[in-house]
Design a protein around this motif. Structure first.
Motif, mmCIF file in Angstrom:
data_model
loop_
_atom_site.group_PDB
_atom_site.id
_atom_site.type_symbol
_atom_site.label_atom_id
_atom_site.label_comp_id
_atom_site.label_asym_id
_atom_site.label_seq_id
_atom_site.Cartn_x
_atom_site.Cartn_y
_atom_site.Cartn_z
ATOM 1 N N SER A 226 1.377 -1.085 0.012
ATOM 2 C CA SER A 226 0.557 0.085 0.264
ATOM 3 C C SER A 226 0.670 1.256 0.513
ATOM 4 C CB SER A 226 -1.006 -0.228 0.987
ATOM 5 O OG SER A 226 -0.047 -0.017 2.563
ATOM 6 N N GLY A 227 0.389 2.233 -0.850
ATOM 7 C CA GLY A 227 1.453 3.307 -0.715
ATOM 8 C C GLY A 227 0.700 4.104 -2.146
ATOM 9 N N ASN A 228 1.510 5.280 -2.436
ATOM 10 C CA ASN A 228 1.035 5.947 -3.452
ATOM 11 C C ASN A 228 2.004 6.180 -4.699
ATOM 12 O OD1 ASN A 228 2.988 7.753 -2.380
ATOM 13 N ND2 ASN A 228 1.967 9.543 -2.359
ATOM 14 N N VAL A 229 3.745 4.900 -4.595
ATOM 15 C CA VAL A 229 4.321 4.558 -5.094
ATOM 16 C C VAL A 229 4.255 3.524 -5.770
ATOM 17 C CG1 VAL A 229 7.079 4.469 -5.562
ATOM 18 C CG2 VAL A 229 5.927 6.236 -4.483
ATOM 19 N N ALA A 230 3.650 2.907 -6.829
ATOM 20 C CA ALA A 230 3.726 2.214 -7.598
ATOM 21 C C ALA A 230 4.927 1.518 -8.132
ATOM 22 C CB ALA A 230 2.745 1.636 -8.761
ATOM 23 N N VAL A 231 5.339 0.307 -7.952
ATOM 24 C CA VAL A 231 7.133 -0.189 -8.856
ATOM 25 C C VAL A 231 6.452 -1.207 -9.673
ATOM 26 C CG1 VAL A 231 9.027 -1.338 -8.385
ATOM 27 C CG2 VAL A 231 8.127 0.137 -6.411
ATOM 28 N N VAL A 232 6.242 -0.834 -10.729
ATOM 29 C CA VAL A 232 6.160 -2.167 -11.848
ATOM 30 C C VAL A 232 7.619 -3.211 -11.921
ATOM 31 C CG1 VAL A 232 5.570 -2.406 -14.358
ATOM 32 C CG2 VAL A 232 4.508 -1.142 -12.916
ATOM 33 N N VAL A 233 7.535 -4.799 -12.265
ATOM 34 C CA VAL A 233 7.971 -5.598 -11.950
ATOM 35 C C VAL A 233 7.560 -6.921 -12.550
ATOM 36 C CG1 VAL A 233 8.730 -4.919 -9.714
ATOM 37 C CG2 VAL A 233 6.915 -7.363 -9.612
ATOM 38 N N GLU A 234 7.753 -7.883 -13.501
ATOM 39 C CA GLU A 234 7.422 -8.589 -14.436
ATOM 40 C C GLU A 234 6.874 -9.957 -13.236
ATOM 41 O OE1 GLU A 234 10.104 -10.484 -16.912
ATOM 42 O OE2 GLU A 234 11.374 -8.672 -16.078
ATOM 43 N N ASP A 235 6.934 -10.040 -11.793
ATOM 44 C CA ASP A 235 6.184 -11.807 -11.863
ATOM 45 C C ASP A 235 5.458 -10.678 -9.901
ATOM 46 O OD1 ASP A 235 8.496 -12.005 -9.789
ATOM 47 O OD2 ASP A 235 9.693 -12.117 -11.281
ATOM 48 N N CYS A 236 4.876 -11.873 -9.135
ATOM 49 C CA CYS A 236 3.935 -11.500 -8.260
ATOM 50 C C CYS A 236 4.923 -12.257 -7.139
ATOM 51 C CB CYS A 236 3.103 -12.683 -7.796
ATOM 52 S SG CYS A 236 2.093 -13.149 -9.057
ATOM 53 N N VAL A 237 6.368 -12.814 -7.219
ATOM 54 C CA VAL A 237 7.352 -12.539 -6.181
ATOM 55 C C VAL A 237 7.843 -11.557 -6.031
ATOM 56 C CG1 VAL A 237 9.430 -14.206 -5.396
ATOM 57 C CG2 VAL A 237 7.349 -15.155 -6.591
ATOM 58 N N SER A 238 8.456 -11.562 -6.961
ATOM 59 C CA SER A 238 8.845 -9.680 -7.235
ATOM 60 C C SER A 238 8.002 -8.822 -6.664
ATOM 61 C CB SER A 238 9.570 -9.107 -8.160
ATOM 62 O OG SER A 238 10.481 -10.529 -9.052
ATOM 63 N N ALA A 239 6.475 -8.472 -6.891
ATOM 64 C CA ALA A 239 6.023 -7.451 -6.567
ATOM 65 C C ALA A 239 6.002 -8.300 -5.186
ATOM 66 C CB ALA A 239 4.566 -8.008 -6.705
ATOM 67 N N ALA A 240 5.770 -9.119 -4.359
ATOM 68 C CA ALA A 240 5.575 -9.157 -3.095
ATOM 69 C C ALA A 240 6.783 -8.525 -1.960
ATOM 70 C CB ALA A 240 5.239 -10.599 -2.786
ATOM 71 N N VAL A 241 7.993 -8.626 -2.959
ATOM 72 C CA VAL A 241 9.170 -8.006 -2.389
ATOM 73 C C VAL A 241 8.808 -6.436 -1.975
ATOM 74 C CG1 VAL A 241 11.704 -7.124 -2.141
ATOM 75 C CG2 VAL A 241 10.658 -9.925 -3.107
ATOM 76 N N VAL A 242 8.910 -6.032 -3.476
ATOM 77 C CA VAL A 242 8.502 -4.765 -3.054
ATOM 78 C C VAL A 242 7.165 -4.004 -2.037
ATOM 79 C CG1 VAL A 242 7.610 -2.560 -3.967
ATOM 80 C CG2 VAL A 242 9.444 -4.243 -5.431
ATOM 81 N N GLY A 243 6.597 -5.062 -2.437
ATOM 82 C CA GLY A 243 5.396 -4.866 -1.619
ATOM 83 C C GLY A 243 5.839 -4.979 0.394
ATOM 84 N N ASN A 244 6.885 -5.101 0.592
ATOM 85 C CA ASN A 244 6.870 -5.132 1.922
ATOM 86 C C ASN A 244 7.672 -4.188 2.386
ATOM 87 O OD1 ASN A 244 5.551 -7.345 3.039
ATOM 88 N ND2 ASN A 244 7.468 -8.768 1.991
ATOM 89 N N LYS B 216 7.445 -0.514 3.165
ATOM 90 C CA LYS B 216 6.768 0.872 3.226
ATOM 91 C C LYS B 216 6.175 2.534 2.077
ATOM 92 C CE LYS B 216 4.696 3.575 6.948
ATOM 93 N NZ LYS B 216 5.376 4.426 8.423
ATOM 94 N N SER B 217 5.004 1.930 1.800
ATOM 95 C CA SER B 217 4.942 2.847 0.668
ATOM 96 C C SER B 217 4.656 2.725 -0.569
ATOM 97 C CB SER B 217 5.667 4.705 0.951
ATOM 98 O OG SER B 217 5.089 4.938 2.940
ATOM 99 N N PHE B 218 4.859 1.312 -0.253
ATOM 100 C CA PHE B 218 5.577 1.211 -1.860
ATOM 101 C C PHE B 218 4.685 -0.032 -2.375
ATOM 102 C CE2 PHE B 218 9.592 3.048 -1.074
ATOM 103 C CZ PHE B 218 9.728 3.182 -2.626
ATOM 104 N N VAL B 219 4.129 0.152 -4.103
ATOM 105 C CA VAL B 219 2.337 -1.169 -4.156
ATOM 106 C C VAL B 219 3.231 -1.753 -5.300
ATOM 107 C CG1 VAL B 219 0.909 -1.894 -5.299
ATOM 108 C CG2 VAL B 219 0.848 0.425 -3.825
ATOM 109 N N GLY B 220 3.778 -3.264 -4.913
ATOM 110 C CA GLY B 220 4.851 -4.269 -6.215
ATOM 111 C C GLY B 220 3.099 -3.997 -7.232
ATOM 112 N N VAL B 221 3.856 -3.787 -8.520
ATOM 113 C CA VAL B 221 2.261 -4.602 -9.757
ATOM 114 C C VAL B 221 3.207 -5.485 -10.088
ATOM 115 C CG1 VAL B 221 1.079 -3.034 -11.055
ATOM 116 C CG2 VAL B 221 1.389 -2.035 -9.032
ATOM 117 N N ALA B 222 2.730 -6.219 -10.682
ATOM 118 C CA ALA B 222 3.452 -7.615 -11.304
ATOM 119 C C ALA B 222 2.803 -7.919 -12.524
ATOM 120 C CB ALA B 222 2.944 -8.278 -10.865
ATOM 121 N N LEU B 223 3.570 -7.290 -13.968
ATOM 122 C CA LEU B 223 2.727 -7.512 -15.160
ATOM 123 C C LEU B 223 2.456 -8.933 -15.417
ATOM 124 C CD1 LEU B 223 5.232 -4.904 -17.308
ATOM 125 C CD2 LEU B 223 3.187 -4.316 -16.267
#
Length: 136
Positions: A48-66, A68-75
């Motif tokens: 959760s947060g107002n900065v999205a980090v676009v990544v390729e896969d769900c595992v990377s999105a989960a790492v980013v999502g941990n 604070k203030s970042f949302v991992g977004v898996a393409l």
């Protein structure tokens, strides 16, 4: 979650608090490596947060999502779909952090997202995010 029949780790795709789809990662040599269970085109997100980090896969999105203030977004690959662009438009900042072998696509995605997001930056990675501990 776990898909015992296909031996896949399953990541739930949500729209708000509603589960709308899921994607699974094979933990054996089963093909395809990634499987989308439904037909919803929303990306898998984590954090959760107002900065999205676009990544390729769900595992990377989960790492980013941990972080604070970042949302991992898996393409779920390297393709940026129209529904991804529309989803990302809600963020003040988007960081595109694709795997090192997709650096040219990352630059193209950043260019495409400039029409949807105020601030877009590309992070040049030397390794896949899922192998990093960003909280340490």
């Amino acid at each position: 979650m776990w898909d015992a029949k296909e031996e896949r780790a399953v990541f739930l795709v949500k729209d708000g608090n509603k589960i709308v789809d899921a994607t699974g990662r094979a933990l054996t040599k089963r093909q395809p490596k990634w499987k989308r269970y439904g037909s919803n085109s929303l990306p898998y997100t984590c954090g959760s947060g107002n900065v999205a980090v676009v990544v390729e896969d769900c595992v990377s999105a989960a790492v980013v999502g941990n972080v604070k203030s970042f949302v991992g977004v898996a393409l779920l690959g390297t393709s940026l779909q129209q529904t991804h662009k529309q989803y990302l438009a809600q963020f003040s900042t988007v960081l595109v952090a694709l795997d090192p072998d997709a650096s040219q696509k990352a630059l193209q995605h950043a260019k495409d997202l400039n029409n949807y997001v105020n601030e877009v930056k590309v992070i040049k990675l030397v390794d896949d995010l899922k192998y990093k501990n960003l909280t340490g």
